[in-house]
Design a protein around this motif. Structure first.
Motif, short mmCIF file in Angstrom:
data_model
loop_
_atom_site.label_atom_id
_atom_site.label_comp_id
_atom_site.label_asym_id
_atom_site.label_seq_id
_atom_site.Cartn_x
_atom_site.Cartn_y
_atom_site.Cartn_z
N ARG A 116 1.21 -1.43 -0.03
CA ARG A 116 -0.21 0.22 0.10
C ARG A 116 0.87 1.36 0.07
NH1 ARG A 116 -3.46 -3.50 1.60
NH2 ARG A 116 -5.64 -2.98 1.16
N HIS A 117 0.00 1.74 -0.65
CA HIS A 117 0.60 3.56 -0.43
C HIS A 117 0.41 4.03 0.43
CE1 HIS A 117 2.67 2.80 -4.00
NE2 HIS A 117 2.01 2.55 -4.74
N ALA A 124 -3.65 4.39 -9.98
CA ALA A 124 -3.06 5.59 -11.23
C ALA A 124 -1.72 5.41 -10.43
CB ALA A 124 -3.17 6.40 -11.07
N VAL A 125 -1.29 5.06 -9.50
CA VAL A 125 0.79 4.55 -9.38
C VAL A 125 0.82 3.70 -9.55
CG1 VAL A 125 2.66 5.00 -7.87
CG2 VAL A 125 0.79 6.35 -7.39
N GLU A 126 0.40 2.65 -9.16
CA GLU A 126 0.95 1.35 -10.10
C GLU A 126 0.61 0.82 -11.10
OE1 GLU A 126 1.98 -1.32 -7.32
OE2 GLU A 126 0.92 0.66 -6.13
N ARG A 127 -0.38 1.59 -11.97
CA ARG A 127 -1.05 1.08 -13.62
C ARG A 127 0.81 2.38 -14.01
NH1 ARG A 127 -5.96 2.22 -12.47
NH2 ARG A 127 -5.62 4.47 -12.90
N ALA A 129 2.72 2.93 -12.88
CA ALA A 129 4.48 2.25 -12.53
C ALA A 129 5.39 0.30 -13.41
CB ALA A 129 4.40 1.44 -11.00
N VAL A 130 3.97 0.44 -13.85
CA VAL A 130 3.55 -1.18 -14.76
C VAL A 130 3.69 -0.41 -15.86
CG1 VAL A 130 2.31 -2.25 -16.53
CG2 VAL A 130 2.03 -2.56 -13.48
N ASP A 131 3.60 0.90 -16.58
CA ASP A 131 3.13 1.28 -17.66
C ASP A 131 4.98 1.86 -18.44
OD1 ASP A 131 0.49 1.26 -18.30
OD2 ASP A 131 0.02 2.99 -18.02
N VAL A 132 6.00 2.72 -17.20
CA VAL A 132 7.05 2.31 -17.29
C VAL A 132 7.63 2.11 -17.56
CG1 VAL A 132 8.91 3.82 -16.79
CG2 VAL A 132 6.04 4.56 -16.29
N ALA A 133 7.90 0.79 -16.87
CA ALA A 133 8.73 -0.31 -16.70
C ALA A 133 8.67 -1.23 -18.28
CB ALA A 133 8.36 -1.41 -15.99
N GLU A 134 7.58 -1.40 -18.58
CA GLU A 134 6.99 -1.92 -20.06
C GLU A 134 7.45 -1.12 -20.77
OE1 GLU A 134 2.79 -3.07 -19.79
OE2 GLU A 134 3.37 -4.71 -19.59
N HIS A 184 8.49 -0.54 -7.21
CA HIS A 184 8.57 1.21 -6.37
C HIS A 184 8.32 1.42 -5.13
CE1 HIS A 184 4.32 0.25 -7.25
NE2 HIS A 184 4.12 1.67 -6.42
N THR A 185 8.79 2.50 -5.06
CA THR A 185 8.78 3.53 -3.69
C THR A 185 7.75 5.15 -3.76
OG1 THR A 185 10.27 1.95 -2.95
CG2 THR A 185 9.52 4.23 -2.02
N VAL A 186 6.69 5.23 -3.43
CA VAL A 186 6.08 6.01 -3.63
C VAL A 186 6.05 6.65 -2.31
CG1 VAL A 186 4.13 7.56 -4.68
CG2 VAL A 186 5.18 5.48 -5.58
#
Length: 108
Positions: free
Chosen positions: A38-39, A56-59, A61-66, A75-77
């Protein structure tokens, strides 16, 4: 004491706890829910924390990685701010401190 820190580090590496930092940089550990990390929004003044929805943060992070050809990215937020009650108290304290500094300042 060393055993405690080793255990906390092992829990962090295994994904069983979430780690956030307080205003002084100290690491704070929280049990990680079984459905994932959790954040949290952490108050700068009192340290109170609240879990926040961060889909939105989770999505993102996945988009950037891909987009960079990476997988299995972690990731850490950290969201840090003032709770309303602490913001008011911090503002009042800041005004009081400023008033004291003005009174103690040498005349020019």
């Amino acid at each position: 004491m060393t055993m405690v820190y080793r255990t906390l580090h092992a829990l962090d590496r295994s994904g069983q706890v979430d780690v956030v930092r307080d205003k002084s940089g100290e690491r704070l550990y929280r049990p990680r829910p079984t459905d994932g990390h959790r954040h949290h929004l952490v108050c700068r003044r009192c340290g109170f924390s609240t879990a926040v929805e961060a889909d939105a943060v989770e999505r993102r992070a996945v988009d950037v990685a891909e987009s960079m050809g990476s997988t299995d990215v972690e990731h850490t937020v950290e969201l840090i701010g003032f709770r309303d009650r602490c913001r008011v108290a911090a503002t009042a304290q800041g005004q009081a401190d400023q008033h004291v500094q003005q009174r103690l300042a040498p005349d020019r």
